[in-house]
Design a protein around this motif. Structure first.
Motif, PDB file in Angstrom:
ATOM      1  N   ARG A  41       0.818  -1.220   0.000  1.00 36.59           N
ATOM      2  CA  ARG A  41       0.000   0.000   0.000  1.00 36.59           C
ATOM      3  C   ARG A  41       0.848   1.264   0.000  1.00 36.59           C
ATOM      4  O   ARG A  41       0.408   2.317  -0.480  1.00 36.59           O
ATOM      5  N   ALA A  42       2.036   1.184   0.568  1.00 35.11           N
ATOM      6  CA  ALA A  42       2.900   2.364   0.721  1.00 35.11           C
ATOM      7  C   ALA A  42       4.326   1.971   0.350  1.00 35.11           C
ATOM      8  O   ALA A  42       5.167   1.714   1.218  1.00 35.11           O
ATOM      9  N   PRO A  43       4.631   1.902  -0.945  1.00 33.64           N
ATOM     10  CA  PRO A  43       5.921   1.357  -1.381  1.00 33.64           C
ATOM     11  C   PRO A  43       7.138   2.142  -0.912  1.00 33.64           C
ATOM     12  O   PRO A  43       8.252   1.606  -0.916  1.00 33.64           O
ATOM     13  N   TRP A  44       6.955   3.399  -0.510  1.00 34.83           N
ATOM     14  CA  TRP A  44       8.094   4.194  -0.043  1.00 34.83           C
ATOM     15  C   TRP A  44       8.592   3.756   1.342  1.00 34.83           C
ATOM     16  O   TRP A  44       9.667   4.155   1.780  1.00 34.83           O
ATOM     17  N   LEU A  45       7.804   2.947   2.044  1.00 38.09           N
ATOM     18  CA  LEU A  45       8.200   2.558   3.391  1.00 38.09           C
ATOM     19  C   LEU A  45       9.483   1.741   3.394  1.00 38.09           C
ATOM     20  O   LEU A  45      10.260   1.801   4.352  1.00 38.09           O
ATOM     21  N   ALA A  46       9.729   0.966   2.326  1.00 39.96           N
ATOM     22  CA  ALA A  46      10.962   0.173   2.277  1.00 39.96           C
ATOM     23  C   ALA A  46      12.189   1.080   2.313  1.00 39.96           C
ATOM     24  O   ALA A  46      13.145   0.818   3.056  1.00 39.96           O
ATOM     25  N   ARG A  47      12.162   2.154   1.526  1.00 40.37           N
ATOM     26  CA  ARG A  47      13.302   3.073   1.540  1.00 40.37           C
ATOM     27  C   ARG A  47      13.376   3.833   2.856  1.00 40.37           C
ATOM     28  O   ARG A  47      14.473   4.127   3.357  1.00 40.37           O
ATOM     29  N   THR A  48      12.228   4.149   3.443  1.00 38.56           N
ATOM     30  CA  THR A  48      12.240   4.826   4.745  1.00 38.56           C
ATOM     31  C   THR A  48      12.906   3.946   5.789  1.00 38.56           C
ATOM     32  O   THR A  48      13.717   4.421   6.598  1.00 38.56           O
ATOM     33  N   ARG A  49      12.568   2.671   5.777  1.00 31.64           N
ATOM     34  CA  ARG A  49      13.218   1.744   6.715  1.00 31.64           C
ATOM     35  C   ARG A  49      14.727   1.698   6.476  1.00 31.64           C
ATOM     36  O   ARG A  49      15.522   1.666   7.433  1.00 31.64           O
ATOM     37  N   ALA A  50      15.136   1.690   5.211  1.00 31.62           N
ATOM     38  CA  ALA A  50      16.568   1.663   4.899  1.00 31.62           C
ATOM     39  C   ALA A  50      17.264   2.915   5.436  1.00 31.62           C
ATOM     40  O   ALA A  50      18.386   2.834   5.961  1.00 31.62           O
ATOM     41  N   LEU A  51      16.626   4.063   5.311  1.00 32.79           N
ATOM     42  CA  LEU A  51      17.200   5.299   5.847  1.00 32.79           C
ATOM     43  C   LEU A  51      17.318   5.233   7.368  1.00 32.79           C
ATOM     44  O   LEU A  51      18.309   5.688   7.954  1.00 32.79           O
ATOM     45  N   MET A  52      16.302   4.647   7.999  1.00 36.33           N
ATOM     46  CA  MET A  52      16.348   4.536   9.454  1.00 36.33           C
ATOM     47  C   MET A  52      17.464   3.596   9.896  1.00 36.33           C
ATOM     48  O   MET A  52      18.162   3.863  10.887  1.00 36.33           O
ATOM     49  N   VAL A  53      17.671   2.528   9.172  1.00 31.30           N
ATOM     50  CA  VAL A  53      18.777   1.622   9.471  1.00 31.30           C
ATOM     51  C   VAL A  53      20.107   2.361   9.340  1.00 31.30           C
ATOM     52  O   VAL A  53      21.001   2.223  10.194  1.00 31.30           O
ATOM     53  N   GLN A  54      20.251   3.163   8.286  1.00 32.21           N
ATOM     54  CA  GLN A  54      21.474   3.944   8.119  1.00 32.21           C
ATOM     55  C   GLN A  54      21.688   4.882   9.294  1.00 32.21           C
ATOM     56  O   GLN A  54      22.812   5.035   9.801  1.00 32.21           O
ATOM     57  N   ALA A  55      20.613   5.524   9.732  1.00 27.51           N
ATOM     58  CA  ALA A  55      20.726   6.445  10.874  1.00 27.51           C
ATOM     59  C   ALA A  55      21.179   5.710  12.128  1.00 27.51           C
ATOM     60  O   ALA A  55      22.055   6.193  12.865  1.00 27.51           O
ATOM     61  N   LEU A  56      20.619   4.538  12.380  1.00 29.45           N
ATOM     62  CA  LEU A  56      21.010   3.772  13.560  1.00 29.45           C
ATOM     63  C   LEU A  56      22.473   3.335  13.464  1.00 29.45           C
ATOM     64  O   LEU A  56      23.210   3.381  14.459  1.00 29.45           O
ATOM     65  N   GLU A  57      22.891   2.926  12.278  1.00 24.08           N
ATOM     66  CA  GLU A  57      24.272   2.469  12.111  1.00 24.08           C
ATOM     67  C   GLU A  57      25.270   3.590  12.340  1.00 24.08           C
ATOM     68  O   GLU A  57      26.380   3.340  12.825  1.00 24.08           O
ATOM     69  N   ARG A  58      24.869   4.820  12.018  1.00 24.79           N
ATOM     70  CA  ARG A  58      25.796   5.959  12.112  1.00 24.79           C
ATOM     71  C   ARG A  58      25.513   6.853  13.304  1.00 24.79           C
ATOM     72  O   ARG A  58      26.120   7.910  13.451  1.00 24.79           O
ATOM     73  N   ASP A  59      24.574   6.445  14.174  1.00 23.22           N
ATOM     74  CA  ASP A  59      24.208   7.227  15.360  1.00 23.22           C
ATOM     75  C   ASP A  59      23.706   8.619  14.988  1.00 23.22           C
ATOM     76  O   ASP A  59      23.948   9.596  15.690  1.00 23.22           O
ATOM     77  N   VAL A  60      22.994   8.710  13.860  1.00 24.96           N
ATOM     78  CA  VAL A  60      22.336   9.959  13.466  1.00 24.96           C
ATOM     79  C   VAL A  60      21.048  10.099  14.279  1.00 24.96           C
ATOM     80  O   VAL A  60      20.289   9.129  14.394  1.00 24.96           O
ATOM     81  N   PRO A  61      20.767  11.265  14.856  1.00 26.53           N
ATOM     82  CA  PRO A  61      19.544  11.424  15.643  1.00 26.53           C
ATOM     83  C   PRO A  61      18.284  11.091  14.843  1.00 26.53           C
ATOM     84  O   PRO A  61      18.123  11.519  13.699  1.00 26.53           O
ATOM     85  N   TYR A  78       3.872   0.663  25.357  1.00 28.02           N
ATOM     86  CA  TYR A  78       5.098   1.215  24.761  1.00 28.02           C
ATOM     87  C   TYR A  78       4.811   2.554  24.091  1.00 28.02           C
ATOM     88  O   TYR A  78       4.620   2.653  22.883  1.00 28.02           O
ATOM     89  N   GLN A  79       4.809   3.601  24.900  1.00 37.10           N
ATOM     90  CA  GLN A  79       4.504   4.948  24.417  1.00 37.10           C
ATOM     91  C   GLN A  79       5.746   5.723  24.024  1.00 37.10           C
ATOM     92  O   GLN A  79       5.671   6.617  23.177  1.00 37.10           O
ATOM     93  N   ALA A  80       6.873   5.441  24.624  1.00 35.36           N
ATOM     94  CA  ALA A  80       8.117   6.137  24.284  1.00 35.36           C
ATOM     95  C   ALA A  80       9.287   5.244  24.656  1.00 35.36           C
ATOM     96  O   ALA A  80       9.253   4.545  25.677  1.00 35.36           O
ATOM     97  N   PHE A  81      10.325   5.274  23.819  1.00 34.05           N
ATOM     98  CA  PHE A  81      11.503   4.450  24.053  1.00 34.05           C
ATOM     99  C   PHE A  81      12.683   5.057  23.309  1.00 34.05           C
ATOM    100  O   PHE A  81      12.523   5.910  22.434  1.00 34.05           O
ATOM    101  N   ARG A  82      13.873   4.613  23.675  1.00 28.97           N
ATOM    102  CA  ARG A  82      15.080   5.045  22.989  1.00 28.97           C
ATOM    103  C   ARG A  82      15.880   3.826  22.574  1.00 28.97           C
ATOM    104  O   ARG A  82      16.006   2.864  23.340  1.00 28.97           O
ATOM    105  N   VAL A  83      16.411   3.874  21.355  1.00 27.59           N
ATOM    106  CA  VAL A  83      17.299   2.841  20.848  1.00 27.59           C
ATOM    107  C   VAL A  83      18.694   3.450  20.736  1.00 27.59           C
ATOM    108  O   VAL A  83      18.861   4.499  20.084  1.00 27.59           O
ATOM    109  N   GLY A  84      19.676   2.827  21.349  1.00 28.53           N
ATOM    110  CA  GLY A  84      21.017   3.392  21.330  1.00 28.53           C
ATOM    111  C   GLY A  84      21.055   4.714  22.073  1.00 28.53           C
ATOM    112  O   GLY A  84      20.345   4.921  23.053  1.00 28.53           O
ATOM    113  N   GLU A  85      21.858   5.637  21.577  1.00 29.59           N
ATOM    114  CA  GLU A  85      22.023   6.918  22.257  1.00 29.59           C
ATOM    115  C   GLU A  85      21.236   8.053  21.626  1.00 29.59           C
ATOM    116  O   GLU A  85      21.039   9.095  22.259  1.00 29.59           O
ATOM    117  N   SER A  86      20.743   7.867  20.384  1.00 32.23           N
ATOM    118  CA  SER A  86      20.214   9.034  19.664  1.00 32.23           C
ATOM    119  C   SER A  86      18.943   8.781  18.875  1.00 32.23           C
ATOM    120  O   SER A  86      18.573   9.608  18.044  1.00 32.23           O
TER     121      SER A  86
END
Length: 243
Positions: A69-89, A169-177
């Motif tokens: 239904r929302a084909p852009w979500l795959a790329r959004t997930r990929a961007l989020m993975v990149q952010a987690l790998e690089r500690d981008v907020p 689960y209303q709020a949580f943090r993964v890693g530092e950022s």
């Protein structure tokens, strides 16, 4: 696009016509952060690589992996993975928070538990005390909710920051950022007044009643979520200066 005079510009993924950054745009600008909003739901292209110093993923009427239904979500997930790998907020709101939980190893279920709509009391948990965004906030702030899907398991090692009576689960943090929230800190009461009355009625909820309750709670709620937005802006500015 980015605001003049900003020290940094965050990439914002918008997933629906009524799901923009709302008042977070002004609050982040107050903290020196501009927004590069991509209307992914209208076909605007997301970058393949995350070059921005922050990523914000907004809400939407999808599960995080609803790629049909929302084909852009795959790329959004990929961007989020990149952010987690690089500690981008990262700041994920509703769908964005669920996506953060899922890509980091947690679990999300559709139409799970009791739905939540409108102004809702949250309870901050002990781990919130030392958190860069949630530390020192009122113990029981209110926030606007609008969800039927829910996170059912946080990623291993995530810091659990807040819960509500109906949704743990209303709020949580993964890693530092990277922060995820189930609620909508960006939504002002006037947006509640534009929600679909038919959708709310299916869940036995009256839109006008929700609007009035949100207006009553907003003076204190806005102070809390403005503070969180400013703290996130400071985090992004620090990251931008050191990267």
């Amino acid at each position: 696009m980015g605001l003049m005079g900003s020290t940094a510009t965050a990439l914002v993924v918008q997933n629906g016509p009524d799901g923009g950054p709302g008042r977070w745009a002004a609050w982040l600008a107050e903290g020196g952060i501009g927004l590069d909003v991509v209307r992914a739901d209208t076909g605007e292209a997301l970058p393949e690589r995350l070059a921005h110093p922050a990523l914000i993923v907004l809400g939407g009427a999808y599960l995080p992996d609803d790629d049909e239904r929302a084909p852009w979500l795959a790329r959004t997930r990929a961007l989020m993975v990149q952010a987690l790998e690089r500690d981008v907020p990262v700041f994920g709101i509703c769908l964005g928070g669920q996506m953060l939980a899922q890509v980091a190893g947690g679990e999300v279920k559709g139409e799970h538990g009791e739905p939540e709509f409108g102004s809702t009391e949250l309870t901050l948990l002990p781990e919130a005390a030392g958190d860069p965004l949630f530390g020192g906030l009122p113990e029981r702030p209110t926030a606007v909710e609008n969800h039927v899907d829910a996170i059912v398991r946080l990623p291993e090692g995530a810091r659990w920051l807040a819960r509500s009576e109906r949704c743990p689960y209303q709020a949580f943090r993964v890693g530092e950022s990277a922060w995820g929230v189930q609620f909508h800190p960006e939504v002002a009461p006037e947006r509640v007044a534009r929600w679909s009355p038919e959708r709310l009625a299916r869940h036995g909820v009256d839109r006008e009643e929700l609007h009035r309750a949100a207006e009553r709670a907003d003076p204190s709620a806005a102070r809390v979520w403005r503070e969180v937005a400013l703290r996130f802006a400071s985090r992004v500015s620090d990251r931008s200066r050191t990267s």
